[in-house]
Motif scaffolding. Structure first.
Motif, PDB file in Angstrom:
ATOM      1  N   GLY A  91     -11.170 -30.978  27.214  1.00 30.44           N
ATOM      2  CA  GLY A  91     -10.795 -31.081  25.816  1.00 30.44           C
ATOM      3  C   GLY A  91      -9.481 -30.413  25.460  1.00 30.44           C
ATOM      4  O   GLY A  91      -9.141 -30.305  24.277  1.00 30.44           O
ATOM      5  N   TRP A  92      -8.716 -29.983  26.463  1.00 33.50           N
ATOM      6  CA  TRP A  92      -7.425 -29.345  26.212  1.00 33.50           C
ATOM      7  C   TRP A  92      -6.298 -30.358  26.294  1.00 33.50           C
ATOM      8  O   TRP A  92      -6.384 -31.342  27.026  1.00 33.50           O
ATOM      9  N   THR A  93      -5.230 -30.091  25.526  1.00 32.52           N
ATOM     10  CA  THR A  93      -3.989 -30.855  25.632  1.00 32.52           C
ATOM     11  C   THR A  93      -2.833 -29.869  25.736  1.00 32.52           C
ATOM     12  O   THR A  93      -3.013 -28.659  25.560  1.00 32.52           O
ATOM     13  N   LEU A  94      -1.651 -30.398  26.024  1.00 26.71           N
ATOM     14  CA  LEU A  94      -0.462 -29.575  26.174  1.00 26.71           C
ATOM     15  C   LEU A  94       0.506 -29.862  25.036  1.00 26.71           C
ATOM     16  O   LEU A  94       0.612 -31.003  24.576  1.00 26.71           O
ATOM     17  N   VAL A  95       1.212 -28.825  24.593  1.00 21.91           N
ATOM     18  CA  VAL A  95       2.275 -28.997  23.607  1.00 21.91           C
ATOM     19  C   VAL A  95       3.533 -28.342  24.156  1.00 21.91           C
ATOM     20  O   VAL A  95       3.474 -27.278  24.768  1.00 21.91           O
ATOM     21  N   ALA A  96       4.667 -29.001  23.964  1.00 26.73           N
ATOM     22  CA  ALA A  96       5.939 -28.451  24.434  1.00 26.73           C
ATOM     23  C   ALA A  96       6.458 -27.410  23.457  1.00 26.73           C
ATOM     24  O   ALA A  96       6.365 -27.578  22.239  1.00 26.73           O
ATOM     25  N   VAL A  97       6.996 -26.319  24.008  1.00 26.72           N
ATOM     26  CA  VAL A  97       7.632 -25.268  23.208  1.00 26.72           C
ATOM     27  C   VAL A  97       8.950 -24.905  23.885  1.00 26.72           C
ATOM     28  O   VAL A  97       9.145 -25.165  25.075  1.00 26.72           O
ATOM     29  N   HIS A 109      -2.719 -22.339  18.541  1.00 31.98           N
ATOM     30  CA  HIS A 109      -2.755 -23.419  19.523  1.00 31.98           C
ATOM     31  C   HIS A 109      -3.953 -23.260  20.459  1.00 31.98           C
ATOM     32  O   HIS A 109      -4.664 -24.239  20.744  1.00 31.98           O
ATOM     33  N   LEU A 110      -4.198 -22.042  20.942  1.00 28.72           N
ATOM     34  CA  LEU A 110      -5.343 -21.837  21.828  1.00 28.72           C
ATOM     35  C   LEU A 110      -6.654 -22.160  21.113  1.00 28.72           C
ATOM     36  O   LEU A 110      -7.562 -22.767  21.701  1.00 28.72           O
ATOM     37  N   THR A 111      -6.754 -21.764  19.865  1.00 24.72           N
ATOM     38  CA  THR A 111      -7.975 -22.025  19.095  1.00 24.72           C
ATOM     39  C   THR A 111      -8.294 -23.514  19.048  1.00 24.72           C
ATOM     40  O   THR A 111      -9.469 -23.913  19.077  1.00 24.72           O
ATOM     41  N   HIS A 112      -7.257 -24.335  19.001  1.00 20.70           N
ATOM     42  CA  HIS A 112      -7.441 -25.784  18.929  1.00 20.70           C
ATOM     43  C   HIS A 112      -7.285 -26.465  20.294  1.00 20.70           C
ATOM     44  O   HIS A 112      -7.062 -27.660  20.377  1.00 20.70           O
ATOM     45  N   GLN A 157     -11.741 -19.070  23.062  1.00 21.21           N
ATOM     46  CA  GLN A 157     -12.331 -17.920  22.388  1.00 21.21           C
ATOM     47  C   GLN A 157     -11.300 -16.813  22.178  1.00 21.21           C
ATOM     48  O   GLN A 157     -11.295 -16.141  21.141  1.00 21.21           O
ATOM     49  N   TYR A 158     -10.420 -16.645  23.157  1.00 24.39           N
ATOM     50  CA  TYR A 158      -9.355 -15.652  23.018  1.00 24.39           C
ATOM     51  C   TYR A 158      -8.481 -15.988  21.809  1.00 24.39           C
ATOM     52  O   TYR A 158      -8.153 -15.119  20.997  1.00 24.39           O
ATOM     53  N   GLY A 159      -8.102 -17.249  21.693  1.00 25.90           N
ATOM     54  CA  GLY A 159      -7.297 -17.661  20.550  1.00 25.90           C
ATOM     55  C   GLY A 159      -8.013 -17.439  19.226  1.00 25.90           C
ATOM     56  O   GLY A 159      -7.397 -17.019  18.236  1.00 25.90           O
ATOM     57  N   GLU A 160      -9.314 -17.704  19.195  1.00 22.49           N
ATOM     58  CA  GLU A 160     -10.084 -17.564  17.962  1.00 22.49           C
ATOM     59  C   GLU A 160     -10.199 -16.111  17.503  1.00 22.49           C
ATOM     60  O   GLU A 160     -10.189 -15.823  16.305  1.00 22.49           O
TER      61      GLU A 160
END
Length: 277
Positions: A91-97, A109-112, A157-160
């Motif tokens: 369920g993870w995706t990647l976003v460019a930064v 971002h981690l939360t989502h 969970q870390y992001g949350e």
């Protein structure tokens, strides 16, 4: 504290950080802009070929499974293509930064279940070491781990929880937890040899060998409170590597551990020296 894209871009420019922060969206993402040169593709292959010789011997099997599943070695990966494979697994995706982004944006971002990946690659003369996280560190180091359900859950969970724990005075302690798990963790399952897992090790030619094979490497069993209290090294080999028994143990320690209590008890105490752990 939240910071605007414009203010953060000015800070990064003042620090000489690479990456074009002027084109960031409000969430600090950018387009990957897949237009890499032949020279950049060659650097990617050199890095992958050299590091793969080590990871096949020293990395935990789940990391190697992730590399094989996602296909990261032949060319610089297309973030959208890899996201399609990764989302089906965990369920993870990647976003460019463009590089480092503010902690608040990273946590969101981690939360989502979105993992930020830098869209530029180090130069050939930087094969052995780079100060800033680049695409090779983010992709080769972190992304294969996100194919593992328990670790993927831990990262979400870390992001949350991270921002709330930082508000309680736990900034340094929460940073140490991420450093010693997502970046520099080892794993030894019952009856199995010691293996490496953290992204900082997966993307480092010299420290990966040191952490697993050197008699001078200091190994300690993973214990949540100890990890959160132990200082770490930014620009040299770690003086301690914490050894996980499983991904489930990491996820469950974070999910059920008394993080608020640990922070309340220990936030005003001096941190532990890694050599004393």
């Amino acid at each position: 504290m939240n910071i605007s894209v414009e203010a953060y871009a000015r800070e990064c420019a003042a620090q000489g950080l690479r990456g074009d922060y002027s084109v960031c969206r409000a969430d600090f993402t950018v387009e990957q802009n897949y237009a890499y040169s032949d020279a950049e593709q060659e650097v990617w292959r050199i890095l992958c070929d050299r590091q793969t010789e080590l990871t096949r011997r020293l990395a935990h099997r789940s990391y190697l499974d992730g590399v094989e599943t996602l296909g990261l070695l032949d060319r610089i990966p297309d973030f959208d293509e890899v996201s399609g494979k990764l989302s089906k697994l965990t369920g993870w995706t990647l976003v460019a930064v463009p590089g480092l982004i503010p902690a608040d944006a990273f946590f969101v971002h981690l939360t989502h279940r979105r993992f930020p990946v830098t869209n530029w690659l180090r130069k050939r003369e930087e094969l052995d070491y780079i100060v800033e996280p680049d695409m090779f560190h983010d992709f080769f180091g972190h992304v294969p781990a996100l194919t593992q359900p328990s670790f993927a859950d831990f990262m979400q969970q870390y992001g949350e929880r991270a921002a709330g724990l930082i508000e309680l005075g736990g900034h340094d302690m929460i940073s140490r937890l991420y450093w010693y798990t997502a970046e520099y963790s080892l794993m030894q399952e019952p009856g199995q040899p010691l293996k490496a897992f953290g992204a900082g090790l997966m993307s480092s030619f010299s420290e990966l060998q040191f952490a697993v094979e050197s008699p001078d490497a200091h190994h300690a069993p993973f214990e949540l409170e100890t990890v959160m209290r132990t200082t770490y090294e930014i620009d040299k080999f770690q003086r301690v590597y914490f050894v996980l028994p499983s991904f489930d143990a990491l996820r469950d320690a974070f999910r059920h551990g008394d993080l608020k209590g640990i922070i309340a008890r220990r936030k005003d105490e001096p941190p532990l020296d890694p050599a004393s752990v």
